[in-house]
Design an enzyme around this catalytic site. Structure first.
Site, PDB file in Angstrom:
ATOM      1  N   ARG A 183      41.704  38.202  43.749  1.00 25.36           N
ATOM      2  CA  ARG A 183      43.282  37.917  42.715  1.00 25.36           C
ATOM      3  C   ARG A 183      43.510  39.492  41.741  1.00 25.36           C
ATOM      4  O   ARG A 183      42.720  39.220  40.829  1.00 25.36           O
ATOM      5  CB  ARG A 183      43.287  36.666  41.805  1.00 25.36           C
ATOM      6  CG  ARG A 183      44.289  35.923  41.042  1.00 25.36           C
ATOM      7  CD  ARG A 183      43.667  34.838  40.463  1.00 25.36           C
ATOM      8  NE  ARG A 183      44.460  34.676  39.304  1.00 25.36           N
ATOM      9  CZ  ARG A 183      44.385  34.697  37.899  1.00 25.36           C
ATOM     10  NH1 ARG A 183      42.606  35.388  38.012  1.00 25.36           N
ATOM     11  NH2 ARG A 183      44.544  34.540  36.602  1.00 25.36           N
ATOM     12  N   LYS A 215      38.358  42.016  34.353  1.00 18.56           N
ATOM     13  CA  LYS A 215      36.894  40.826  33.952  1.00 18.56           C
ATOM     14  C   LYS A 215      36.305  42.026  32.613  1.00 18.56           C
ATOM     15  O   LYS A 215      35.822  42.815  33.238  1.00 18.56           O
ATOM     16  CB  LYS A 215      36.488  40.111  35.086  1.00 18.56           C
ATOM     17  CG  LYS A 215      37.383  39.035  34.924  1.00 18.56           C
ATOM     18  CD  LYS A 215      37.378  37.733  35.796  1.00 18.56           C
ATOM     19  CE  LYS A 215      38.378  36.882  36.447  1.00 18.56           C
ATOM     20  NZ  LYS A 215      37.910  35.825  36.681  1.00 18.56           N
TER      21      LYS A 215
HETATM   22  C1  7PM Z   1      41.121  35.907  29.857  1.00 20.50           C
HETATM   23  C2  7PM Z   1      40.244  36.125  30.376  1.00 20.50           C
HETATM   24  C3  7PM Z   1      42.572  36.163  30.307  1.00 20.50           C
HETATM   25  C4  7PM Z   1      40.630  35.358  31.632  1.00 20.50           C
HETATM   26  C5  7PM Z   1      42.443  35.763  31.535  1.00 20.50           C
HETATM   27  C6  7PM Z   1      41.544  35.264  32.423  1.00 20.50           C
HETATM   28  C7  7PM Z   1      40.859  33.327  37.777  1.00 20.50           C
HETATM   29  C8  7PM Z   1      41.593  32.320  37.560  1.00 20.50           C
HETATM   30  C9  7PM Z   1      41.417  33.153  35.577  1.00 20.50           C
HETATM   31  C10 7PM Z   1      39.914  33.451  38.780  1.00 20.50           C
HETATM   32  C11 7PM Z   1      40.882  32.141  39.858  1.00 20.50           C
HETATM   33  C12 7PM Z   1      41.611  36.471  34.297  1.00 20.50           C
HETATM   34  C13 7PM Z   1      41.643  35.141  33.980  1.00 20.50           C
HETATM   35  N1  7PM Z   1      40.271  33.778  36.487  1.00 20.50           N
HETATM   36  N2  7PM Z   1      42.069  31.497  38.737  1.00 20.50           N
HETATM   37  N3  7PM Z   1      42.285  32.666  36.284  1.00 20.50           N
HETATM   38  N4  7PM Z   1      40.314  32.530  40.272  1.00 20.50           N
HETATM   39  N5  7PM Z   1      41.448  30.922  40.899  1.00 20.50           N
HETATM   40  O1  7PM Z   1      41.345  37.301  34.367  1.00 20.50           O
HETATM   41  O2  7PM Z   1      38.773  34.252  38.962  1.00 20.50           O
HETATM   42  O3  7PM Z   1      42.893  36.130  34.971  1.00 20.50           O
HETATM   43  S1  7PM Z   1      41.889  33.523  34.218  1.00 20.50           S
END
Ligand code: 7PM
Length: 273
Positions: free
Chosen positions: A251, A217
């Protein structure tokens, strides 16, 4: 298979599997599916305990996609995966229709960044009986990073999650099916994310397993000056810190590296006096 939330003893590693058109280079649904399956097999071999399948991008600024498009992306992948693994498959969606089709295809967990606040989502999750991850977000993905604002980020995130847990139990979802997540990066500044990670244990007052997603992130990018493809070491460090501070599920993109780091952490935690 369903995720049995109460059986989470050691910290579990959830591998991130994106099935979106930008996750592969050339066209076609089959290429996307095959690419996702190859990635999934690799994460399972590396020790992933859960696979999180996402067909709708939740990134800041992302456009919404329709239910049919999302279904076309994720259902074939879930069907193929449950044929090759007993590990729970999680569906990353906010849409009731996608939750239904995914759980019918064999998904055992619903991972909803909107914490079942979309129309019909609470009812669908209650009826499906799958585990649910409730995530905190301030605002909407398109605009949430404009001006994140909290008086006390940890207290506000905890209160939001307590309210969603209450909404779930009132709708007939057993507490035993619930997991909570502070939603790192979702309507939060770097300082908010760092503070939440430092105070993660405060979420344990909810009495539910905590899931933490920090992998690659932008907060880690800001802290280290690294681009998105150079954030593995920072991501592994963040996963170790999250587990040290009470997370039960992390995750991640980098499963093998995270599993090794958590193995070292577990050895230390189970030693000493
Ligand atoms: C761009 C920015 C692409 C952020 C994808 C993301 C989470 C999630 C995501 C989390 C849970 C990523 C995020 N982040 N579900 N879905 N917790 N439960 O880094 O922190 O995958 S999307």
């Amino acid at each position: 298979m369903k995720l049995d939330v109460s059986s989470l003893k050691q910290p579990a590693v959830m591998g991130i599997l994106n099935v979106t058109p930008d996750s592969f280079s050339d066209g076609g649904r089959f290429a996307a599916r095959d690419d996702a399956l190859r990635q999934a097999e690799r994460m399972l071999a590396e020790g992933a305990d859960i696979l999180d399948i996402g067909g709708e991008s939740t990134r800041p600024g992302a456009a919404d996609i329709d239910v049919q498009q999302e279904l076309d992306r994720v259902v074939p992948v879930i069907e193929a995966l449950v044929g090759v693994t007993d590990k729970p498959v999680s569906i990353d969606t906010s849409k009731a229709g996608v939750m239904r089709a995914a759980v019918h295809a064999g998904a055992g967990m619903i991972n909803d960044v909107r914490a079942l606040r979309e129309d019909g989502a609470l009812g669908a999750a209650a009826e499906l009986g799958a585990a649910v991850c409730l995530m905190h977000m301030q605002g909407q993905p398109r605009t949430m990073q404009r001006d994140p604002d909290y008086a006390d980020v940890t207290a506000e995130v905890t209160q939001f999650l307590a309210d969603r847990v209450e909404a779930c139990t009132s709708a007939g979802i057993p507490r035993e099916n619930l997991v909570v997540d502070p939603g790192f990066g979702f309507g939060k500044t770097v300082a908010h994310n760092v503070e939440l990670l430092a105070n993660l244990r405060q979420l344990q007052t909810l009495g539910l397993p905590i899931l933490a997603g920090l992998s690659r992130k932008s907060t880690l990018g800001e802290l280290t000056g690294r681009g998105v493809n150079e954030r593995m070491p920072a991501s592994v460090a963040a996963a170790v810190i999250a587990v040290t501070n009470g997370a039960r599920i992390v995750r991640v993109h980098d499963v093998a590296e995270t599993v090794d780091a958590l193995t070292v952490l577990a050895a230390v935690m189970n030693s000493g006096s």
